[in-house]
Design a protein around this motif. Structure first.
Motif, PDB file in Angstrom:
ATOM      1  N   LEU A 288       0.832  -1.200   0.000  1.00  0.00           N
ATOM      2  CA  LEU A 288       0.000   0.000   0.000  1.00  0.00           C
ATOM      3  C   LEU A 288       0.869   1.252   0.000  1.00  0.00           C
ATOM      4  CD1 LEU A 288      -2.758   1.400   0.234  1.00  0.00           C
ATOM      5  CD2 LEU A 288      -2.583   1.124   2.700  1.00  0.00           C
TER       6      LEU A 288
ATOM      7  N   GLY B 166       0.820   3.510  -3.211  1.00  0.00           N
ATOM      8  CA  GLY B 166       0.252   4.833  -2.922  1.00  0.00           C
ATOM      9  C   GLY B 166       1.190   5.950  -3.339  1.00  0.00           C
TER      10      GLY B 166
ATOM     11  N   LEU C 198      -8.565   5.668  -4.543  1.00  0.00           N
ATOM     12  CA  LEU C 198      -9.731   5.154  -3.822  1.00  0.00           C
ATOM     13  C   LEU C 198      -9.646   3.641  -3.674  1.00  0.00           C
ATOM     14  CD1 LEU C 198     -12.544   5.674  -2.574  1.00  0.00           C
ATOM     15  CD2 LEU C 198     -13.478   5.392  -4.857  1.00  0.00           C
TER      16      LEU C 198
ATOM     17  N   ALA D 220      -7.104   2.691  -1.046  1.00  0.00           N
ATOM     18  CA  ALA D 220      -7.633   2.834   0.314  1.00  0.00           C
ATOM     19  C   ALA D 220      -8.526   1.651   0.680  1.00  0.00           C
ATOM     20  CB  ALA D 220      -8.407   4.146   0.434  1.00  0.00           C
TER      21      ALA D 220
ATOM     22  N   ALA E 248      -7.631  -1.259   3.542  1.00  0.00           N
ATOM     23  CA  ALA E 248      -8.562  -1.594   4.619  1.00  0.00           C
ATOM     24  C   ALA E 248      -8.913  -3.079   4.605  1.00  0.00           C
ATOM     25  CB  ALA E 248      -9.830  -0.750   4.493  1.00  0.00           C
TER      26      ALA E 248
END
Length: 169
Positions: free
Chosen positions: A46, A50, A75, A78, A82
């Motif tokens: 991530l 990112g 998006l 993210a 999660a």
């Protein structure tokens, strides 16, 4: 509503069932180790993905383009992050699809192609605006009041909305 029910109730039940089955086959400690390992790998992935997406978005913005694809990818990053932090193998699989760049880009392209997400860049050049009008209707075309603006600032082509107001006390 039924879809949300399946996500918030059905998915955790599937995750628990799968964790119990895998734990019965390989043992509880290796199962826990796998869940923790996927979370650590997901966090590292991530961070790397990112930063790459953020760099691409900044490059597109500096060249005057709208970073719409990068926003959608952000998006998905993210959501993927999660999901990878959520214990379970099904959520980890979906999370890795969101974090692995080629898979994520294919998914974003498919969503845009299906019309689930629309990407439209309005350059204020007389084309259609998101409100279904042209920019000439707002007075920003070549025949509007932009002649008073210096030539170097005219490329910005500001939107001028005329109106009247009344100050009431």
């Amino acid at each position: 509503m039924r879809f949300l029910f399946l996500i918030f109730v059905g998915l955790p039940i599937i995750e628990m069932w799968l964790l119990l089955k895998i734990g019965a086959v390989i043992g509880p400690l290796p199962t826990i180790a796998m869940v923790v390992t996927t979370a650590v790998i997901g966090a590292a992935l991530l961070k790397q993905q990112g930063l790459d997406t953020l760099t691409r978005a900044q490059q597109r913005m500096s060249s005057g383009q709208v970073p719409a694809t990068e926003i959608l990818e952000g998006l998905m990053l993210a959501v993927g992050g999660a999901l990878l932090l959520t214990p379970g193998f099904v959520t980890d699989a979906i999370g890795f699809v969101c974090l692995i760049a080629p898979l994520r880009r294919m998914l974003v392209a498919a969503l845009i192609k299906r019309g689930v997400m629309q990407v439209q860049a309005n350059q204020f050049g007389g084309g259609p605006s998101p409100f279904g009008t042209t920019n000439q209707e707002f007075g920003t075309g070549p025949d509007s009041r932009t002649q008073d603006i210096p030539a170097e600032d005219r490329s910005i082509d500001p939107v001028i909305i005329e109106g009247e107001y009344k100050k009431e006390e």
